[in-house]
Design a protein around this motif. Structure first.
Motif, mmCIF file in Angstrom:
data_model
loop_
_atom_site.group_PDB
_atom_site.id
_atom_site.type_symbol
_atom_site.label_atom_id
_atom_site.label_comp_id
_atom_site.label_asym_id
_atom_site.label_seq_id
_atom_site.Cartn_x
_atom_site.Cartn_y
_atom_site.Cartn_z
ATOM 1 N N TRP A 139 6.569 -2.574 -52.768
ATOM 2 C CA TRP A 139 5.107 -2.440 -52.800
ATOM 3 C C TRP A 139 4.393 -3.789 -52.841
ATOM 4 N N LEU A 140 5.117 -4.822 -53.323
ATOM 5 C CA LEU A 140 4.488 -6.147 -53.398
ATOM 6 C C LEU A 140 4.055 -6.642 -52.021
ATOM 7 N N GLU A 141 4.738 -6.145 -50.982
ATOM 8 C CA GLU A 141 4.371 -6.585 -49.630
ATOM 9 C C GLU A 141 2.958 -6.157 -49.243
ATOM 10 N N SER A 142 2.453 -5.124 -49.942
ATOM 11 C CA SER A 142 1.073 -4.688 -49.652
ATOM 12 C C SER A 142 0.035 -5.397 -50.520
ATOM 13 N N VAL A 143 0.520 -6.180 -51.474
ATOM 14 C CA VAL A 143 -0.422 -6.892 -52.353
ATOM 15 C C VAL A 143 -1.081 -8.024 -51.573
ATOM 16 N N GLN A 144 -2.413 -8.088 -51.702
ATOM 17 C CA GLN A 144 -3.161 -9.115 -50.984
ATOM 18 C C GLN A 144 -3.592 -10.226 -51.943
ATOM 19 N N ALA A 145 -3.871 -11.362 -51.351
ATOM 20 C CA ALA A 145 -4.373 -12.474 -52.164
ATOM 21 C C ALA A 145 -5.634 -12.024 -52.898
ATOM 22 N N PRO A 157 9.837 -6.013 -73.169
ATOM 23 C CA PRO A 157 9.360 -6.953 -72.144
ATOM 24 C C PRO A 157 9.214 -6.307 -70.764
ATOM 25 N N ILE A 158 8.358 -6.881 -69.980
ATOM 26 C CA ILE A 158 8.196 -6.427 -68.607
ATOM 27 C C ILE A 158 9.355 -6.953 -67.756
ATOM 28 N N LEU A 159 9.482 -6.410 -66.553
ATOM 29 C CA LEU A 159 10.563 -6.801 -65.641
ATOM 30 C C LEU A 159 10.508 -8.302 -65.358
ATOM 31 N N SER A 160 11.604 -8.952 -65.626
ATOM 32 C CA SER A 160 11.674 -10.396 -65.389
ATOM 33 C C SER A 160 11.513 -10.683 -63.898
ATOM 34 N N GLY A 161 10.734 -11.653 -63.549
ATOM 35 C CA GLY A 161 10.556 -12.034 -62.158
ATOM 36 C C GLY A 161 9.385 -11.362 -61.464
ATOM 37 N N LEU A 162 8.894 -10.266 -62.051
ATOM 38 C CA LEU A 162 7.796 -9.548 -61.399
ATOM 39 C C LEU A 162 6.526 -10.393 -61.328
ATOM 40 N N VAL A 163 6.242 -11.077 -62.413
ATOM 41 C CA VAL A 163 5.022 -11.884 -62.445
ATOM 42 C C VAL A 163 5.060 -12.939 -61.342
ATOM 43 N N ASN A 164 6.183 -13.641 -61.258
ATOM 44 C CA ASN A 164 6.260 -14.690 -60.247
ATOM 45 C C ASN A 164 6.221 -14.140 -58.829
ATOM 46 N N ALA A 165 6.855 -12.988 -58.631
ATOM 47 C CA ALA A 165 6.822 -12.370 -57.303
ATOM 48 C C ALA A 165 5.387 -12.008 -56.914
ATOM 49 N N ALA A 166 4.622 -11.508 -57.882
ATOM 50 C CA ALA A 166 3.222 -11.160 -57.583
ATOM 51 C C ALA A 166 2.393 -12.415 -57.345
ATOM 52 N N MET A 167 2.717 -13.466 -58.084
ATOM 53 C CA MET A 167 1.965 -14.702 -57.913
ATOM 54 C C MET A 167 2.249 -15.334 -56.552
ATOM 55 N N GLU A 168 3.430 -15.098 -56.029
ATOM 56 C CA GLU A 168 3.723 -15.605 -54.679
ATOM 57 C C GLU A 168 2.845 -14.937 -53.629
ATOM 58 N N ARG A 169 2.334 -13.758 -53.957
ATOM 59 C CA ARG A 169 1.386 -13.076 -53.064
ATOM 60 C C ARG A 169 -0.042 -13.536 -53.338
ATOM 61 N N ALA A 170 -0.184 -14.548 -54.200
ATOM 62 C CA ALA A 170 -1.510 -15.064 -54.585
ATOM 63 C C ALA A 170 -2.353 -14.021 -55.303
ATOM 64 N N ALA A 171 -1.652 -13.132 -56.013
ATOM 65 C CA ALA A 171 -2.373 -12.136 -56.823
ATOM 66 C C ALA A 171 -2.588 -12.678 -58.233
ATOM 67 N N TRP A 172 -3.598 -12.133 -58.905
ATOM 68 C CA TRP A 172 -3.759 -12.344 -60.347
ATOM 69 C C TRP A 172 -2.808 -11.388 -61.060
ATOM 70 N N VAL A 173 -2.253 -11.814 -62.187
ATOM 71 C CA VAL A 173 -1.367 -10.921 -62.937
ATOM 72 C C VAL A 173 -1.829 -10.806 -64.389
ATOM 73 N N LEU A 174 -1.986 -9.563 -64.813
ATOM 74 C CA LEU A 174 -2.320 -9.262 -66.207
ATOM 75 C C LEU A 174 -1.127 -8.580 -66.856
ATOM 76 N N GLU A 175 -0.636 -9.167 -67.936
ATOM 77 C CA GLU A 175 0.396 -8.492 -68.730
ATOM 78 C C GLU A 175 -0.313 -7.671 -69.801
ATOM 79 N N ASP A 176 -0.148 -6.368 -69.727
ATOM 80 C CA ASP A 176 -0.802 -5.466 -70.670
ATOM 81 C C ASP A 176 0.088 -5.323 -71.904
ATOM 82 N N ASN A 177 -0.295 -6.017 -72.975
ATOM 83 C CA ASN A 177 0.466 -5.991 -74.222
ATOM 84 C C ASN A 177 -0.188 -5.121 -75.287
#
Lengths: 347, 347
Positions: free
Chosen positions: B95-101, B114-134
């Motif tokens: 689904w990350l492939e559909s994420v837009q900048a 904890p959240i899935l390791s690597g997910l944040v960085n993968a989303a950031m590579e799509r130039a997305a903002w990432v919010l960790e909901d704690n």
């Protein structure tokens, strides 16, 4: 109409527990109509005013609470006393001749009763500032409209951890202070005392609130801070002023019917909502102890020995004899009859 | 070490009563170190972020609380779901492939884990903002350091009427909002519920707090307001984080020894401070009713039927089977054993 809760009172007197948060209709708040600031406590209102006006002299009655004296910075102003007699009346206005332009004259509305008519205007003719101290008269309706400033306190009338109001009659007057929130740790102790007293009223148990409230009182900030958010919300939305006033007035009348011969104020004028029912007793301490033994805790307003010059003999005599019987909204006619019976039984 | 009060617990579960105001030493507050704003509630933190970032799409996991959906203004952003399975794991990152900048990707740290390791960085590579909901992970120590934003909520971990924190990792990020205080009447009802629950824990009696807390929850503001002064003071000065964390971890372990075969998270990694002990049960509703009968009130996180598309079958299956056993700091080993025994007795 009564504000009394359905829980039986554990004791009569002492601090108020934190207020309930029942839904109430919007309440009229006459003392929030004009220019005003919301403060943590009343003493800091005097401090603020003295720092801003910088009067050469602050004139205070010879019968007063020590916190008023603490509030005046001796590096800024000199405290001068004027005489108040055994009946809390002002026997002479001669002292006004010594009042200078720019001085601050403080008049106390004792126990909710009006100040001497004409005093404010006489002081203003001397170009003095006049503060009407309504710390004991929050709910009374007969404040002097001419005084430059009014000072109110919340804690003696309902259950809040802090709160005072300093109001100016002139809408053009600007209070100069930028106010920070109440000191955090002090305020949380104040709230703790309110919560513990609230719970004591419901469950009984330990009286930690008493010890903590004393600590809180002795550590109260002198420098001006703003009223806490919690106290402001209670003030605005959670106080049924009419019911509280009616209950206090009714309780006062009940005591008056039984103890008129001892009353410092043997009649209750319209508009007065009393703080308590002050009596004068030759054997005050013995009566007080007897009331304590019955779980009734009337305060002494005030023990002035340490801070009022001995020359004010009538004030010192009053301070030895006075006792403020509790007649607030937490209590009902039965409580008042019980209090009066104990006092009469000691005569 | 235990945070449990000396009073016996009346019931297990439900909202927290207002905190005590005992003196505590200063506490380290890791989530108040960086750039952050203090809010009334977490949902308004999502609202604030969406209004400020204005992402075309907000990506949310298919297993989530309805308040997160309410927080997104459909006039600003479109909600897109990504799949979370029956184990609360993310089976695919396609689904990350559909994420837009400029999109916002929200990852939930479920139950404190904890959240899935690597997910944040993968989303950031799509130039997305990432919010960790704690929101469920306030006390956990293993937050993802790379996420742009962190969101915390206080009410699920200790007794405050309101409170959430939105933090930004980049110290240069500026939150744009000017925040007003919590809506007065709503907040006083929230405080009322906290006070009534506190008193219920001490005295028992009516359960008005439950009805009021539900009203408060359904009327919670969506638009951003600041945290109340009272909650901020409790947050800063009156929470013994270490004791609370230790008690929750110990309780979790006690349940794990007895119910490992049912646990959604069968091991407790270091740094995790659990919200509760989620189990999966074929006859969830029957077990829950049996626990209710024993005055134990485990919540369901969450009933997603009304707001998650049916195509996310694993999430819907989890939502039917899940039950969060209570293991917070109000309860001790004996309470955990009692809870586990009832659940095992139903097998």
């Amino acid at each position: 109409m009564s504000e009394r809760t359905s829980h039986p009172s554990q004791i009569i007197g002492g601090m108020f527990g934190l207020e309930d948060f029942r839904e109430l209709p919007d309440q009229p708040l006459p003392y929030l109509q004009g220019k005003h600031i919301l403060l943590t406590n009343a003493r800091s209102g005097i401090r603020l005013l003295v720092e801003q006006l910088r009067p050469a002299n602050v004139w205070m009655p010879s019968y007063l609470c020590s916190s008023m004296i603490q509030a005046v910075n001796p590096a800024v102003s000199r405290i001068r006393f004027y005489e108040v007699d055994y009946d809390l009346e002002i026997p002479s206005l001669e002292w006004l001749e010594s009042v200078q332009a720019g001085d601050l004259v403080i008049c106390i509305a004792y126990f909710g009763f009006p100040i001497l008519s004409g005093l404010v205007n006489a002081a203003m003719e001397r170009a003095a500032w006049v503060l009407e101290d309504n710390v004991q008269a929050l709910l009374s309706l007969n404040h002097d409209p001419d005084a430059h400033f009014q000072l109110y306190s919340l804690r003696k009338f309902f259950g809040v951890p802090d709160g005072a109001i300093l109001a100016a009659t002139d809408p053009g007057f600007e209070f100069s202070s930028q106010l920070s929130p109440p000191p955090s740790r002090w305020w949380m102790q104040a709230l703790n005392a309110s919560l513990l007293r609230r719970e004591f009223d419901r469950i009984g148990g330990e009286r930690d609130w008493f010890r903590i409230a004393n600590l809180v009182d002795s550590a109260a900030p002198l420098s001006p801070h703003r009223m806490s958010e919690l106290s402001e919300l209670i003030l605005r939305y959670r106080i049924d002023y009419q019911s509280i006033s009616a209950r206090r007035i009714a309780n006062y009348q009940t005591l008056l019917e039984r103890l008129e011969h001892l009353a410092l104020f043997p009649s209750l004028p319209g508009g007065v909502v009393p703080l308590g029912f002050p009596v004068r007793l030759a054997d005050r301490d013995r009566v007080r102890q007897r009331l304590f033994d019955q779980q009734i805790y009337p305060p002494v307003h005030w023990d002035i020995r340490r801070y009022v010059p001995e020359s004010f003999q009538s004030s010192h005599r009053l301070s030895r004899d006075i006792l403020t019987l509790v007649c607030d909204q937490r209590y009902d006619e039965e409580d008042m009859c019980r209090t009066a019976a104990i006092v009469r039984g000691m005569e």
